[in-house]
Design a protein around this motif. Structure first.
Motif, short mmCIF file in Angstrom:
data_model
loop_
_atom_site.label_atom_id
_atom_site.label_comp_id
_atom_site.label_asym_id
_atom_site.label_seq_id
_atom_site.Cartn_x
_atom_site.Cartn_y
_atom_site.Cartn_z
N ALA A 88 0.70 -1.10 0.06
CA ALA A 88 -0.09 -0.31 0.21
C ALA A 88 0.66 0.88 -0.22
O ALA A 88 0.26 1.72 -0.62
N THR A 89 1.20 1.55 0.91
CA THR A 89 2.90 2.55 1.39
C THR A 89 3.35 2.77 -0.79
O THR A 89 4.06 3.75 -0.75
N ALA A 90 3.67 1.72 -1.10
CA ALA A 90 4.27 1.82 -2.30
C ALA A 90 3.49 2.20 -3.58
O ALA A 90 4.08 3.31 -5.00
N ALA A 91 2.29 1.46 -3.44
CA ALA A 91 1.41 2.39 -4.05
C ALA A 91 0.86 3.67 -4.25
O ALA A 91 0.43 4.02 -5.11
N PHE A 92 0.78 4.01 -2.64
CA PHE A 92 0.68 5.16 -2.75
C PHE A 92 1.87 6.17 -3.35
O PHE A 92 1.11 7.73 -3.59
N PHE A 93 3.23 6.12 -3.21
CA PHE A 93 3.98 6.46 -3.75
C PHE A 93 3.83 6.61 -5.01
O PHE A 93 4.38 8.02 -5.22
N PHE A 94 4.12 5.61 -5.69
CA PHE A 94 4.23 5.87 -7.00
C PHE A 94 2.82 6.22 -7.65
O PHE A 94 2.30 7.67 -8.78
N LEU A 95 1.52 6.23 -7.31
CA LEU A 95 0.05 7.16 -7.77
C LEU A 95 0.85 8.27 -7.28
O LEU A 95 0.69 9.38 -8.51
N HIS A 96 0.99 9.20 -6.15
CA HIS A 96 1.10 10.39 -5.97
C HIS A 96 2.52 11.12 -7.27
O HIS A 96 2.42 12.08 -7.86
N GLN A 98 9.73 23.75 -16.44
CA GLN A 98 9.05 23.16 -15.47
C GLN A 98 9.96 22.92 -14.12
O GLN A 98 9.12 23.50 -13.24
N LEU A 99 11.61 24.14 -14.58
CA LEU A 99 12.06 24.02 -13.44
C LEU A 99 11.08 25.48 -12.09
O LEU A 99 11.19 25.25 -11.30
N LEU A 100 11.19 26.47 -13.27
CA LEU A 100 10.25 27.53 -13.15
C LEU A 100 8.74 27.02 -12.17
O LEU A 100 8.71 28.06 -11.35
N PHE A 101 8.47 26.37 -13.30
CA PHE A 101 7.25 26.57 -12.30
C PHE A 101 7.37 25.59 -10.81
O PHE A 101 6.73 26.50 -9.90
N ALA A 102 8.04 24.63 -10.83
CA ALA A 102 8.18 23.58 -9.65
C ALA A 102 9.03 24.23 -8.89
O ALA A 102 8.24 24.15 -7.72
N GLY A 103 9.73 25.27 -8.97
CA GLY A 103 10.01 26.52 -7.96
C GLY A 103 8.97 27.19 -7.23
O GLY A 103 9.68 27.85 -6.27
N THR A 104 8.88 27.53 -8.33
CA THR A 104 7.60 28.92 -7.83
C THR A 104 6.80 28.41 -6.61
O THR A 104 6.14 29.19 -5.86
N ILE A 105 5.83 27.24 -7.99
CA ILE A 105 4.72 26.34 -6.42
C ILE A 105 5.76 26.43 -5.14
O ILE A 105 5.13 25.90 -4.15
N GLY A 106 6.68 25.76 -4.99
CA GLY A 106 7.69 24.85 -4.12
C GLY A 106 7.83 26.20 -3.12
O GLY A 106 7.85 25.51 -2.03
N VAL A 113 0.90 17.28 -2.85
CA VAL A 113 1.76 18.13 -1.99
C VAL A 113 1.91 18.04 0.17
O VAL A 113 2.98 17.65 0.54
N TYR A 114 1.22 18.36 0.05
CA TYR A 114 0.67 18.61 1.37
C TYR A 114 0.68 16.92 1.31
O TYR A 114 1.15 16.40 2.77
N GLY A 115 -0.30 16.27 0.93
CA GLY A 115 -0.54 14.79 1.04
C GLY A 115 1.34 14.29 1.02
O GLY A 115 0.77 12.86 2.14
N GLY A 138 12.27 16.20 -0.96
CA GLY A 138 12.15 14.74 -1.45
C GLY A 138 10.40 15.01 -2.06
O GLY A 138 10.54 13.32 -2.85
N VAL A 139 9.62 15.33 -1.62
CA VAL A 139 8.61 15.63 -3.08
C VAL A 139 8.38 16.00 -4.03
O VAL A 139 7.83 15.80 -5.04
N PHE A 140 9.59 17.41 -3.85
CA PHE A 140 9.68 17.54 -5.18
C PHE A 140 10.38 17.72 -6.32
O PHE A 140 10.05 17.31 -7.50
N VAL A 141 11.58 16.69 -5.75
CA VAL A 141 12.93 16.50 -6.62
C VAL A 141 13.08 15.42 -7.35
O VAL A 141 12.89 15.46 -9.15
N PRO A 142 12.86 14.60 -7.03
CA PRO A 142 11.75 13.12 -7.73
C PRO A 142 10.87 13.12 -9.19
O PRO A 142 11.59 12.88 -10.12
N PRO A 143 10.34 13.21 -8.46
CA PRO A 143 8.43 13.51 -9.64
C PRO A 143 9.99 14.59 -11.07
O PRO A 143 9.34 14.24 -12.28
#
Length: 609
Positions: free
Chosen positions: A276-284, A319-327, A483-485, A513-518
């Protein structure tokens, strides 16, 4: 030592009642009996709360023990407070039929022994047991055995199971008086069905709707609409199954507010909860990869319009600009500020959606949309990963159960209505978008994108601009929730507290850990939007919200037929329904896995030779 749970409740309830009546006779006032979920469920020992001077006034107001209740509604567990549904007229009608019967005995026999009081309790419990119908038909019994049935003796709280007491516990709101004595008062804070349904609907309406027209174009509007209704049925049923698990877990622990991953861990155990943990992180992470990829294209278009052609051509930079702004906004802004911004963006999503439907309906060709030549039901199977994905709301199910105090009827209403609204919206969205692009190209082509066609001005610049605005706003609002999830899931998994100095110490690492991998994956695969969502729907959603809940419920209901449970099945059909859910999801996983690996194409070419 051999007493049943009901017997233990009777013993403690009778003892507490006798104590209350003794205090009433000797001290001249009526005490208020209150129970907490934890004390009543975990230890079976109710807690007696003696009246203060303010409560004595309430005693004088209501007069008798059968009408005395704390106006502060400090009644945490109505299961042992009332055999009748609580009324809305006043908060005093909370004393049980058991207490009334015991009071009658005490009046008739002032010197009654505790054994006689307990005997009254036992007769009341036995009366409930005698009302259980007996099934005499062997044939029907065999059918019930095949389908699966729950023995009434397993139900821990008969009053709750029968519906006499609708909720499992009471949520309390505490207020501090502004007067000189600074008294603390408590009041009942029941959850709103409308508010819970709105939470479910808002969670369901995410950016996955952007991929819906692309995924369903090849099948046609009518077959894809039927498939969407099937997906709604399965996802709504699985949400009710998770609600059933949440209620049973509250009944076991006396602790409301259990998170989604904790729920899987409790029922699957340490050995299998990693699935379940793996499926949760894979989905998100899959969905976040899709969001970064799609948002990067919009940032690139903005840079191009601003005259920065060189930067616009670099998708990774966009993509970097978008992720950096939101993050940065989520990291540095206060949660209250983020909430205000998100609320404004949600209003923008709603406004653009209504505008798209109203304007797009006038230019859509609905005749061609429903023409039989444009319907290809054999293609619906390939759309199911996205159909399941757009109906995901399950992360908030434990929250809904807690807000509605375990009230089975309210929870069912909130889930069914809260998912029905997005279903209607998705059907309207698909009709308008596909109706505006029908006949515009080869819908079976892998690169056919109805959203892109409309955004490019095929049906007018106004409609194209609205679709672009809706898509961008939907991505941002949905991304905030993801992100919060993920932050909460990581803290739960590694054991980091959710606030305090230790949390602040690890906060930069958590957000990285939330932003860098995706982001890294999206930067190396800028056109992975549809594939990422399909993988998330086929493997993440199917595993996490279809296969596992049905297996967990099967084990809960039929694995140990002596295990006490709190709530009756919330989804009818027994083993047939559960088997249908996990088999359909399992089939989808196998089929999509074979397709992604090229196995289906291999056998297709082999058979064509």
């Amino acid at each position: 030592a051999m007493a049943t749970p009901q017997r233990k409740v009777a013993l403690t309830t009778a003892a507490t009642t006798a104590t209350a009546l003794f205090l009433s006779a000797s001290c001249g006032f009526q005490p208020t009996i209150a129970f907490t979920a934890q004390s009543a469920i975990e230890t079976r020992l109710p807690r007696t709360i003696l009246p203060t001077s303010s409560l004595q006034q309430q005693v004088k107001k209501y007069g008798s023990l059968g009408m005395v209740a704390d106006e502060n509604e400090s009644l945490r567990n109505p299961l042992h407070i009332s055999n009748r549904p609580p009324t809305d007229n006043h908060l005093a009608d909370r004393i049980t039929l058991r207490m009334s019967a015991v009071e009658d005995v005490m009046k008739e026999k002032p010197n009654a022994s505790i054994e006689e009081v307990i005997d009254v309790e036992d007769r009341i419990i036995d009366t409930h047991a005698l009302t259980t119908p007996v099934q005499n038909s062997t044939f029907i019994s065999k059918i019930q055995q095949k389908i699966g049935s729950i023995d009434e003796k397993r139900l821990v709280f008969p009053e709750y199971s029968s519906g006499e007491v609708p909720r499992l516990y009471s949520n309390l709101k505490y207020d501090v008086s502004q007067t000189g004595n600074k008294a603390i008062s408590a009041s009942h804070a029941p959850g709103s069905v409308l508010g819970a349904a709105a939470l479910i609907a808002g969670t369901t309406i995410g950016a996955g709707v952007i991929a819906l027209p692309t995924a369903t174009a090849s099948a046609g509007f009518l077959p894809s609409s039927a498939g969407l209704c099937v997906a709604w049925f399965y996802m709504t049923a699985s949400g009710l199954l998770l609600s059933e698990l949440s209620i049973n877990r509250i009944g076991e622990t006396g602790r409301p507010g259990i998170g989604i991953l904790d729920l899987y861990k409790n029922y699957l155990g340490e050995k299998y909860s990693f699935i379940a943990t793996a499926a949760f992180f894979f989905l998100h992470y899959s969905v976040m990869v899709a969001y970064f990829a799609k948002a990067g294209s919009y940032v690139g278009s903005f840079l191009d319009s601003a005259g920065l052609e060189g930067m616009a051509q670099n998708q990774a930079l966009s993509q970097l600009l978008f992720a950096g702004t939101i993050g940065s906004c989520l990291y540095f802004l206060k949660p209250s500020a983020v909430e205000k911004v998100n609320n404004a963006l949600v209003l923008g999503v709603a406004a653009t959606f209504v505008s798209i439907i109203s304007i797009g309906a006038s230019t859509a060709d609905f005749g061609a949309l429903v023409a039989l030549k444009n319907q290809h039901p054999e293609e619906v199977v390939n759309a199911f990963p996205i159909l399941f994905l757009v109906m995901v709301f399950h992360n908030v199910v434990p929250t809904v159960v807690r807000q509605l105090e375990g009230d089975r009827k309210k929870i069912t209403t909130a889930i069914v209505c809260g998912t029905a609204l997005p279903l209607v919206m998705f059907l309207a969205w698909n009709a308008v978008i596909l109706g505006n692009v029908v006949g515009s190209g080869d819908v079976s082509a892998t690169d056919f994108d109805p959203i892109a066609l409309i955004e490019n001005g095929q049906n007018g610049e106004v409609l194209g601009g609205l679709v672009s605005a809706f898509t961008e706003l939907a991505i941002i609002t949905s991304l905030i929730g993801f992100v919060y999830g993920l932050v909460d899931a990581i803290t739960d998994t590694v054991g980091i507290p959710t606030n305090g100095p230790n949390y602040e110490k690890w906060r930069p690492v958590l957000y990285a850990g939330v932003f860098v991998p995706p982001l890294v994956f999206a930067m190396t695969n800028p056109y992975v939007f549809m594939n990422a969502l399909e993988y998330g729907g086929a493997f993440g959603v199917s595993t996490l919200f279809l296969v596992l809940p049905s297996i967990m419920i099967w084990r809960e209901r039929y694995g140990d037929e002596e295990k006490p449970i709190t709530v009756k099945p919330m989804v009818p059909g027994g083993k047939i329904t559960l088997g249908s859910i996990w088999k359909a999801a399992g089939t989808l996983i196998v089929e999509q896995g074979a397709e992604k690996l090229g196995i289906i194409d291999f056998f297709r070419e082999l058979l064509s030779k």
